[in-house]
Design a protein around this motif. Structure first.
Motif, PDB file in Angstrom:
ATOM      1  N   ILE B 358      45.916  24.010 -19.617  1.00 49.48           N
ATOM      2  CA  ILE B 358      45.354  22.674 -19.430  1.00 49.48           C
ATOM      3  C   ILE B 358      46.055  21.947 -18.304  1.00 49.48           C
ATOM      4  O   ILE B 358      45.416  21.278 -17.490  1.00 49.48           O
ATOM      5  CB  ILE B 358      45.452  21.890 -20.750  1.00 49.48           C
ATOM      6  CG1 ILE B 358      44.410  22.446 -21.708  1.00 49.48           C
ATOM      7  CG2 ILE B 358      45.240  20.421 -20.525  1.00 49.48           C
ATOM      8  CD1 ILE B 358      44.621  22.027 -23.112  1.00 49.48           C
ATOM      9  N   ILE B 359      47.352  22.108 -18.240  1.00 49.23           N
ATOM     10  CA  ILE B 359      48.069  21.438 -17.154  1.00 49.23           C
ATOM     11  C   ILE B 359      47.621  21.989 -15.812  1.00 49.23           C
ATOM     12  O   ILE B 359      47.370  21.245 -14.866  1.00 49.23           O
ATOM     13  CB  ILE B 359      49.582  21.605 -17.324  1.00 49.23           C
ATOM     14  CG1 ILE B 359      50.034  20.847 -18.551  1.00 49.23           C
ATOM     15  CG2 ILE B 359      50.313  21.126 -16.093  1.00 49.23           C
ATOM     16  CD1 ILE B 359      51.496  20.925 -18.807  1.00 49.23           C
ATOM     17  N   VAL B 360      47.482  23.308 -15.728  1.00 50.02           N
ATOM     18  CA  VAL B 360      47.057  23.903 -14.461  1.00 50.02           C
ATOM     19  C   VAL B 360      45.684  23.369 -14.071  1.00 50.02           C
ATOM     20  O   VAL B 360      45.458  22.960 -12.932  1.00 50.02           O
ATOM     21  CB  VAL B 360      47.033  25.440 -14.564  1.00 50.02           C
ATOM     22  CG1 VAL B 360      46.302  26.027 -13.389  1.00 50.02           C
ATOM     23  CG2 VAL B 360      48.439  25.977 -14.622  1.00 50.02           C
ATOM     24  N   ILE B 361      44.761  23.381 -15.043  1.00 51.68           N
ATOM     25  CA  ILE B 361      43.409  22.900 -14.731  1.00 51.68           C
ATOM     26  C   ILE B 361      43.451  21.455 -14.270  1.00 51.68           C
ATOM     27  O   ILE B 361      42.827  21.076 -13.274  1.00 51.68           O
ATOM     28  CB  ILE B 361      42.493  23.041 -15.961  1.00 51.68           C
ATOM     29  CG1 ILE B 361      42.264  24.518 -16.265  1.00 51.68           C
ATOM     30  CG2 ILE B 361      41.169  22.348 -15.714  1.00 51.68           C
ATOM     31  CD1 ILE B 361      41.450  24.745 -17.505  1.00 51.68           C
ATOM     32  N   ALA B 362      44.227  20.647 -14.978  1.00 50.08           N
ATOM     33  CA  ALA B 362      44.276  19.224 -14.625  1.00 50.08           C
ATOM     34  C   ALA B 362      44.806  19.044 -13.207  1.00 50.08           C
ATOM     35  O   ALA B 362      44.277  18.245 -12.429  1.00 50.08           O
ATOM     36  CB  ALA B 362      45.170  18.477 -15.608  1.00 50.08           C
ATOM     37  N   VAL B 363      45.810  19.793 -12.850  1.00 51.62           N
ATOM     38  CA  VAL B 363      46.385  19.620 -11.521  1.00 51.62           C
ATOM     39  C   VAL B 363      45.439  20.152 -10.455  1.00 51.62           C
ATOM     40  O   VAL B 363      45.314  19.578  -9.378  1.00 51.62           O
ATOM     41  CB  VAL B 363      47.754  20.325 -11.440  1.00 51.62           C
ATOM     42  CG1 VAL B 363      48.274  20.299 -10.031  1.00 51.62           C
ATOM     43  CG2 VAL B 363      48.734  19.646 -12.358  1.00 51.62           C
ATOM     44  N   VAL B 364      44.744  21.251 -10.777  1.00 50.87           N
ATOM     45  CA  VAL B 364      43.781  21.773  -9.801  1.00 50.87           C
ATOM     46  C   VAL B 364      42.687  20.750  -9.541  1.00 50.87           C
ATOM     47  O   VAL B 364      42.310  20.504  -8.399  1.00 50.87           O
ATOM     48  CB  VAL B 364      43.168  23.094 -10.317  1.00 50.87           C
ATOM     49  CG1 VAL B 364      41.913  23.430  -9.542  1.00 50.87           C
ATOM     50  CG2 VAL B 364      44.173  24.213 -10.184  1.00 50.87           C
ATOM     51  N   ILE B 365      42.218  20.119 -10.607  1.00 51.19           N
ATOM     52  CA  ILE B 365      41.194  19.090 -10.420  1.00 51.19           C
ATOM     53  C   ILE B 365      41.715  17.993  -9.518  1.00 51.19           C
ATOM     54  O   ILE B 365      41.053  17.541  -8.604  1.00 51.19           O
ATOM     55  CB  ILE B 365      40.793  18.474 -11.775  1.00 51.19           C
ATOM     56  CG1 ILE B 365      40.164  19.520 -12.663  1.00 51.19           C
ATOM     57  CG2 ILE B 365      39.830  17.330 -11.564  1.00 51.19           C
ATOM     58  CD1 ILE B 365      39.843  18.991 -14.027  1.00 51.19           C
ATOM     59  N   GLN B 366      42.915  17.568  -9.802  1.00 50.66           N
ATOM     60  CA  GLN B 366      43.517  16.518  -8.989  1.00 50.66           C
ATOM     61  C   GLN B 366      43.615  16.941  -7.553  1.00 50.66           C
ATOM     62  O   GLN B 366      43.362  16.189  -6.639  1.00 50.66           O
ATOM     63  CB  GLN B 366      44.938  16.280  -9.484  1.00 50.66           C
ATOM     64  CG  GLN B 366      45.125  15.012 -10.198  1.00 50.66           C
ATOM     65  CD  GLN B 366      46.597  14.730 -10.301  1.00 50.66           C
ATOM     66  OE1 GLN B 366      47.292  14.691  -9.302  1.00 50.66           O
ATOM     67  NE2 GLN B 366      47.055  14.537 -11.493  1.00 50.66           N
ATOM     68  N   GLY B 367      44.045  18.170  -7.354  1.00 46.97           N
ATOM     69  CA  GLY B 367      44.254  18.662  -5.994  1.00 46.97           C
ATOM     70  C   GLY B 367      42.976  18.590  -5.207  1.00 46.97           C
ATOM     71  O   GLY B 367      42.937  18.178  -4.059  1.00 46.97           O
ATOM     72  N   ARG B 368      41.866  18.978  -5.851  1.00 49.22           N
ATOM     73  CA  ARG B 368      40.598  18.953  -5.126  1.00 49.22           C
ATOM     74  C   ARG B 368      40.166  17.527  -4.862  1.00 49.22           C
ATOM     75  O   ARG B 368      39.502  17.224  -3.903  1.00 49.22           O
ATOM     76  CB  ARG B 368      39.549  19.703  -5.925  1.00 49.22           C
ATOM     77  CG  ARG B 368      39.788  21.195  -5.830  1.00 49.22           C
ATOM     78  CD  ARG B 368      39.109  21.953  -6.879  1.00 49.22           C
ATOM     79  NE  ARG B 368      37.671  21.745  -6.782  1.00 49.22           N
ATOM     80  CZ  ARG B 368      36.795  22.385  -7.526  1.00 49.22           C
ATOM     81  NH1 ARG B 368      37.212  23.238  -8.399  1.00 49.22           N
ATOM     82  NH2 ARG B 368      35.525  22.148  -7.420  1.00 49.22           N
ATOM     83  N   GLN B 369      40.574  16.659  -5.746  1.00 52.75           N
ATOM     84  CA  GLN B 369      40.236  15.259  -5.520  1.00 52.75           C
ATOM     85  C   GLN B 369      40.944  14.750  -4.283  1.00 52.75           C
ATOM     86  O   GLN B 369      40.427  13.951  -3.543  1.00 52.75           O
ATOM     87  CB  GLN B 369      40.666  14.456  -6.742  1.00 52.75           C
ATOM     88  CG  GLN B 369      40.106  13.075  -6.810  1.00 52.75           C
ATOM     89  CD  GLN B 369      40.419  12.431  -8.148  1.00 52.75           C
ATOM     90  OE1 GLN B 369      41.251  12.911  -8.885  1.00 52.75           O
ATOM     91  NE2 GLN B 369      39.749  11.357  -8.457  1.00 52.75           N
ATOM     92  N   LYS B 370      42.171  15.213  -4.058  1.00 56.96           N
ATOM     93  CA  LYS B 370      42.942  14.719  -2.928  1.00 56.96           C
ATOM     94  C   LYS B 370      42.492  15.294  -1.605  1.00 56.96           C
ATOM     95  O   LYS B 370      42.697  14.717  -0.565  1.00 56.96           O
ATOM     96  CB  LYS B 370      44.418  15.093  -3.072  1.00 56.96           C
ATOM     97  CG  LYS B 370      45.307  14.214  -3.909  1.00 56.96           C
ATOM     98  CD  LYS B 370      44.990  12.765  -3.873  1.00 56.96           C
ATOM     99  CE  LYS B 370      45.386  12.116  -5.155  1.00 56.96           C
ATOM    100  NZ  LYS B 370      44.507  12.348  -6.256  1.00 56.96           N
ATOM    101  N   ALA B 371      41.905  16.478  -1.664  1.00 58.06           N
ATOM    102  CA  ALA B 371      41.624  17.198  -0.413  1.00 58.06           C
ATOM    103  C   ALA B 371      40.456  16.572   0.322  1.00 58.06           C
ATOM    104  O   ALA B 371      39.392  17.144   0.417  1.00 58.06           O
ATOM    105  CB  ALA B 371      41.358  18.671  -0.705  1.00 58.06           C
ATOM    106  N   LYS B 372      40.654  15.356   0.794  1.00 60.15           N
ATOM    107  CA  LYS B 372      39.568  14.738   1.568  1.00 60.15           C
ATOM    108  C   LYS B 372      40.052  14.468   2.968  1.00 60.15           C
ATOM    109  O   LYS B 372      41.096  13.912   3.166  1.00 60.15           O
ATOM    110  CB  LYS B 372      39.195  13.385   0.924  1.00 60.15           C
ATOM    111  CG  LYS B 372      38.242  13.543  -0.210  1.00 60.15           C
ATOM    112  CD  LYS B 372      37.632  12.186  -0.577  1.00 60.15           C
ATOM    113  CE  LYS B 372      37.894  11.885  -2.028  1.00 60.15           C
ATOM    114  NZ  LYS B 372      38.233  10.548  -2.336  1.00 60.15           N
TER     115      LYS B 372
END
Lengths: 402, 372, 509
Positions: B358-372
């Motif tokens: 869950i932590i990995v998934i949460a951070v991956v989601i965040q990471g994609r959110q940042k990649a703008k």
């Protein structure tokens, strides 16, 4: 947009999948003693040799249903949380078997804080019986029964005296336990001698004949304790010092290894250099401490090993408790108190550590009425089969105060 | 370094398409990952907690009912829909939430505090020693607990801003040291009423601790929970409406630019660590109240849950982005996940797996959110 | 050998987003030649050289080396073709030995494919020998000083059998003696037929070392000539010559009293060499004055502004007097408290917090005024920021969007707004119109004039010479950390500024 929602939904899927996967009926089978790796507050111990092979898949018998179990890692806080979950789920709980007193107390607190008064109707079983913890809980009515996990300190000093007087002692000595209930706590609980096991002597061997007189006027005993972080070890220290006081010729030099293997290794070597008369050690780990102990033996210094083992056979005497027996006594107690069956919650210690595995296995043995060294008929569906085919001593039979 | 720079995107934002309300909900959920994750967890809770008296999770039981297989036996709604479960989660995870609040402050500056769990344990011990053993009034003991947390926080802050140590390293050292102090306070034994004859409080439950853990508010919320809510609300206001709060964001976003804009970088960072330490102390008092005793091992591994709560909520570990609202979400998510796993008596190994994933998934989601 | 073209770059074109960085440039280098590539900041020579080294790929044009057309997709391709680049930031691994560094990437192996240290060391010793550098090849590179490290880098480059070596301002960190040693090595390489492209701002070096000189300006090739045939004035005219644009607003200058006086400003380089980046500079600015600080990058003008602002802490020192009062400025916070503001030349790393909103960036340096002590009133922020946004014509959808989503020019305006909001007495501007489009530039120039007219003192650094010459009332030109010229009135011409920026003239105390 939808693409971005997918990973989020993945959380739900993952949780669900793992819940479903991990969500087996709480009746986890046991196949012999689990290999020991020590946990944060664990009391690790090498598997007890001579334990007879138990039938492959030992399960909870039908009458004694384990409705909920969890690994509480020996911690009171975790036990409280897990018990909370159990209380939410189940309206009927008869008995809670916790692998140590703090966990039992945590479970009690959870029941108390639930506010429905269930702490009075559920019976709580603990193990350890530290004077300021377990025994106090018995007196306060928190625990219905606890079992003394003896430190072996007093026995260690007796063994030391005998060894220093050049007596020969068996190499492995197993300790008994005490069943302590509110009824017998004033008498100091009910002593149960250790099970007979192959390659092991029971502790009464130390009491065969009077203690010899020591030839010399002063002996220095080097004592290496793996850590002083656990209350149980503090108790061991206290008992060791008290027992040593009875023999003015013995001087105890204690070194605390602060839970570091390297420190303990060098402490043993320091003892060798200082030419102590005898070494008592409670090792942090078996493997790394085997060599220093051997060096001590080679230097003609006898070594008494307490509670946790070293590998091989190069030590003078090992004294330790028997977690399987304790678990079994707990199981027997449950059978006695609930002849018609019970709903059980088991709060386990850190299952990667040996004592937890052994206490769990012993408990199953007790519930299935398997005595030491003997196999009971395989538990079949329904029908009481226990009371008639039991082998080995039951708690009610041996009455000997420790 | 080229003298010419790439030109950034054009100045007008792209025209917005008109959205149906369904799509608008999806857009909202997409942009607010924390809320979406919490909803996902709660959905999982409804599906996967059993009904009272049943063993199978609700969804499985429903399927079994429909297909006619499996044993009946459950009645009523799944446990997740009972008030008792939520009251439990809010109670048990209040102290994690308080830890996460302090941790958020530190993470906003781009740092981290690994010592919060040990400081919790140390404060719990000190609180119990002052109140149970020595008999000081609960208020004074509480101040003592919070105070020693603040002192540890100050030490952390000094190491990080004065000596320039990496926050990871400095707070790791404090983590070990504080745990040592926790064990020294009583020689490693637990402090509970009546444990030793000389303790001031013998037997029974100390009044303050009983009050903290009693479901006072509507029979549903306990003062510990309310304390968490009040704390995080206060800190949220501080972060939003004070210069100090603004400084934290600036330092985390671009420390050098902040310094050159006159922001007192060293002092702000230190204050963030002090507050984190003080809040850890407060969490220690809550922990002691919950257990009615002081445990030298209290709080061990809590720092990981605290960090997970902050990160899963959506605050960036790099600093400069995040908010207390995220932390509330993260705490609830962690709390509910733990509760679902616990209710179902999931074996330990699977629990660890689940939390890690869950932590990995949460951070991956965040990471994609940042990649703008 | 000298005379045959080794490298030919034909019709190179490169765009970065909307900016034409290199425009149809052709450039050739002969074997056994030192070819100086010269141009002011932003002329395009860095980009051209990056195309050559494979770091970026050209949008049009071709590169021919030794008769073969090259397709360079990465620096490794360029390396394999025999093109080597020596940057200002050296690419050595500090903790590895000299031999290990020279062999990096192509370590020799012995039997069993294991590293052969003997072969590595021998090879390295050989190379150093050729360069007349007696060094212990077993010592880690970091134990040598910067100058020696640079030569080790040359050796490393030679180890790769480079046919063409590009050096980007190699002497910026060297003393005179070390420069001489480097030049000896360069001449050696030239003897051996290696082609060298040498980028520099320093006139004296061009004429001492180069065979030919190529000048670029505004992304175009301007001219190539033999150094012997090119007088310095012509060189400068090539670098600078453009029609003076009339977009600069006129203003009447009435100067007031001296607002800021700086005495003995010094800044020590952080690399431990003791080199002075700012060498005992003194100057003064009056109310209503725009003082221009000319000089190329690294000359000390930016560093001076930073020192005055307290940016460098204890590495810099200066006696600063504000309106007759001595003040201690050791940190940006102190500078701000004394009414001094500095707009840095790199908004991304030192100017803006990209993760914060436009509004929050604007108010970051003035938070003390945004509410009761310690608190921030969001309403107050908006009331303060709104007018500034309008005044600077910042194009942003709203004040709450992240500043990273603005265009470069608008970001620059936000940074400027931040400093204007502090209502400083002294405004230090380092490249205020960098990345700003022409229309916006005019707005900023007008703003500067208005500020000066209202009694502020302004110091201006800009690498666009027309801007510097037209906006300043007075110009001080920097070179190697000191002021080499003070220009006023009719003397303020682009040529004179460039000449002073590139030469060593005896500086006054």
């Amino acid at each position: 947009m939808l693409r971005r929602a997918i990973p989020v939904l993945a959380i739900a899927v993952v949780v669900s999948a793992l819940v479903a996967a991990g969500c087996k009926p709480p009746d986890t089978g046991v196949t012999g003693p689990t290999p020991g790796a020590t946990g944060p507050v664990a009391k690790g111990k090498a598997p007890t040799p001579g334990v007879p092979a138990v039938p492959a898949e030992l399960k909870y018998p039908d009458k004694y249903e384990c409705i909920f179990d969890a690994d509480c890692k020996w911690l009171e806080g975790e036990a409280q949380k897990e018990m909370n979950s159990a209380l939410s789920r189940f309206a009927e709980i008869d008995v809670v078997y916790a692998h140590n007193d703090p966990s039992a107390h945590g479970a009690f607190m959870a029941a108390q804080q639930e506010g429905k008064g269930r702490e009075k109707t559920i019976k709580f079983i603990g193990i350890d019986a530290n004077p300021d913890e377990g025994l106090r809980y018995i007196r306060e009515g928190v625990l219905s029964v606890t079992f003394d996990y003896q430190t072996g300190a007093a026995e260690g000093i007796k063994a030391a005296v005998r060894i220093l007087a050049a007596e020969k002692l068996p190499q492995n000595i197993t300790l008994g336990t005490k069943i302590i209930t509110p009824d017998n706590i004033e008498q100091g609980g009910e002593y149960v001698p250790p099970d007979a096991r192959e390659g092991w002597e029971t502790v009464d061997v130390l009491d065969k004949g009077p203690l010899p007189k020591l030839p010399k006027a002063k002996y220095v005993i080097g004592y290496s304790q793996c850590n002083l972080g656990e209350p149980w070890r503090i108790r061991m220290n206290a008992e060791l010092q008290k027992a040593a006081e009875a023999h003015p010729a013995l001087e105890l030099m204690m070194k605390d290894a602060q839970n570091k293997t390297e420190t303990q290794q060098s402490q043993v070597r320091e003892f060798i250099t200082q030419k102590v008369d005898l070494i008592i050690i409670s090792p942090k780990e078996a493997g790394p401490l085997t060599a220093p102990v051997k060096e001590a033996m080679d230097a003609e210094i006898p070594v008494i090993v307490l509670d946790r083992k070293v590998e091989g056979e190069d030590y003078t005497c090992f004294i330790g408790g028997d977690n399987v027996m304790i678990g079994r006594l707990a199981g027997n107690w449950v059978r006695e108190q609930f002849p018609d069956g019970a709903k059980i919650v088991e709060l386990k210690g850190l299952m990667t550590s040996t004592p937890a595995g052994e206490r769990h296995q012993g408990f199953l043995e007790g519930l299935n009425a398997i005595g030491p060294g003997g196999a009971a008929p395989a538990p079949t569906a329904g029908g009481p089969t226990e009371s008639k085919t039991e082998t080995g001593p039951t708690p009610a039979e041996t009455k000997k105060t420790g | 370094m080229p003298d010419n720079e790439a030109v950034a995107p054009p100045e007008e934002p792209p025209p917005e398409l008109p959205l149906s309300s369904a799509r608008r909900v999806l857009v909202f959920l997409g942009q607010n990952r924390g809320i979406t994750a919490l909803l996902a967890v709660m959905l999982a809770g409804v599906l996967f907690t059993p009904q009272p008296k049943a063993t199978a999770p609700f969804a499985v039981a429903m399927i079994q009912k429909v297909t006619g297989t499996g044993e009946p036996g459950g009645e009523g709604p799944p446990l997740f829909l009972t008030g008792n479960l939520h009251s439990s989660v809010l109670y048990e995870y209040a102290e994690y939430g308080i830890l996460a609040t302090g941790m958020t402050l530190v993470i906003l500056t781009g740092g981290i505090d690994l010592s919060v769990g040990s400081v919790l344990g140390m404060a719990a011990m000190l609180f119990c020693w002052l109140h149970i053993a020595k008999g000081y009034p609960a208020g004074a003991a509480l101040l003592g607990g919070v105070g020693i947390g603040a002192i540890c926080g100050y030490a952390n802050g000094w190491l990080v801003s004065r000596l320039g140590l990496q926050p990871f390293v400095a707070t790791l050292a404090m983590m070990v040291a504080a745990r040592g102090v926790a064990k020294v306070i009583s020689g490693g034994a637990k402090i509970s009423p009546g444990a030793f004859g000389w303790y001031h409080i013998q037997g029974g439950d100390p009044a303050f601790m009983a009050w903290m853990t009693y479901p006072t508010f509507g029979g549903f919320l306990r003062p510990v929970t309310v304390l968490f809510v009040v704390t995080i609300a206060t800190v949220a206001l501080v972060v939003k409406y004070t210069r100090f709060g603004r400084h934290l964001y600036a330092i985390g976003g671009n420390e050098e630019a902040a310094r050159l804009s006159g922001v007192p970088v060293g002092a702000s960072k230190t204050l963030a660590y002090v507050l984190c330490g003080a809040l850890s102390g407060l969490a220690g008092v809550c922990n002691a109240s919950r257990m009615m005793l002081g445990d030298p091992e209290a709080g061990s591994t809590y720092e990981l849950d605290a960090i997970a709560a902050v990160v899963i909520g959506g605050t960036s570990l790099a600093g400069g982005r995040g908010s207390m609202v995220f932390t509330v979400l993260g705490t609830l998510i962690i709390g509910y996940i733990n509760k679902i796993l616990s209710i179902n008596a999931v074996a330990e190994a699977y629990r660890l797996l689940a939390k890690g994933l869950i932590i990995v998934i949460a951070v991956v989601i965040q990471g994609r959110q940042k990649a703008k | 050998m000298a005379g045959s073209p080794l490298l030919e770059m034909r019709g190179i074109d490169k765009w970065f987003g909307g900016v034409h960085a290199v425009s149809d440039v052709s450039f050739d280098v002969r074997a056994g030649e030192v070819h100086a590539l010269v141009g002011e900041n932003g002329a395009g020579k860095s980009t051209l050289v990056r195309v050559l080294s494979g770091a970026v790929s050209a949008d049009a044009g071709e590169i021919v080396l030794g008769g073969k057309t090259l397709r360079l997709r990465s620096p490794r391709d360029a390396e394999r073709a025999g093109i080597a680049m020596i940057h200002q930031e050296l690419s050595l691994c500090p903790n590895m030995t000299v031999a290990e560094n020279t062999a990096l990437g192509s370590e020799p192996t012995g039997p069993l494919r294991l590293l052969s240290y003997k072969r590595m060391n021998d090879h390295a010793a050989q190379l150093l020998d050729q360069l007349n550098l007696p060094l212990d090849v077993n010592r880690p590179v970091e134990t040598f000083n910067i100058a020696t490290q640079q030569m080790i880098e040359v050796a490393k480059v030679l180890a790769r059998d480079a046919k063409l070596i590009v050096m980007d301002e190699p002497t910026s960190a060297l003393t005179e003696d070390e420069t001489d040693r480097l030049f000896r090595i360069i001449r050696d390489l030239r003897e051996r037929g290696v082609g060298l492209v040498y980028i520099t701002h320093r006139m004296e070096e061009i004429y001492e070392l180069a065979d030919r000189v190529t000048v670029m300006r505004d992304a175009r090739w301007i001219g190539t000539a033999n150094a012997a045939d090119l007088p310095p004035s012509q060189l400068i005219e090539w670098m600078v010559g453009r029609r003076i644009e009339t977009l600069f607003p006129k203003r009447d200058v009435t100067l007031g009293e001296e607002v800021l006086a700086v005495r003995n400003a010094t800044l020590t380089a952080p690399d431990g060499t003791g080199r002075l980046l700012v060498d005992h500079v003194s100057l003064g600015v009056r109310a209503g004055e725009i003082l221009g600080l000319g000089g190329l990058r690294g000359s000390g003008n930016s560093e001076l502004l930073g020192t005055v602002f307290g940016q460098f802490g204890s590495a810099g020192s200066a006696e600063i007097t504000l309106r007759g009062r001595r003040v201690e400025i050791r940190s940006p916070a102190q500078a701000l408290a004394n009414g001094i503001a500095l707009l840095t030349n790199d908004r991304k790393t030192t100017g803006l917090v990209l993760s914060m909103s436009v509004l929050h960036n604007m108010t970051l340096a003035s938070l003390g005024r945004m509410g009761p002590p310690g608190l921030i009133s969001p309403g107050r922020e908006v009331t303060e920021a709104g007018p500034l946004r309008d005044r600077l014509a910042v194009k942003a959808a709203s004040l709450d969007i992240e500043v990273s989503s603005l265009s470069g020019g608008n970001q620059q305006k936000v940074a400027l707004a931040k400093w204007l909001m502090t209502e400083p007495d002294v405004l230090l501007l380092d490249e205020p119109t960098r990345g700003v489009d022409v229309g916006a530039k005019a707005e900023i120039y007008q703003l500067m004039n208005d500020l000066a007219a209202s009694g502020k003192a302004i110091m201006l650094i800009t690498s666009e010479l027309p801007e510097l010459v037209e906006m300043s009332d007075r110009i001080l030109v920097f070179h190697r950390g000191a002021v080499t010229a003070e220009l006023r009135g009719d003397d303020m011409t682009q040529e004179k500024v460039m000449a002073a920026a590139m030469s060593e003239v005896a500086h006054h105390a």
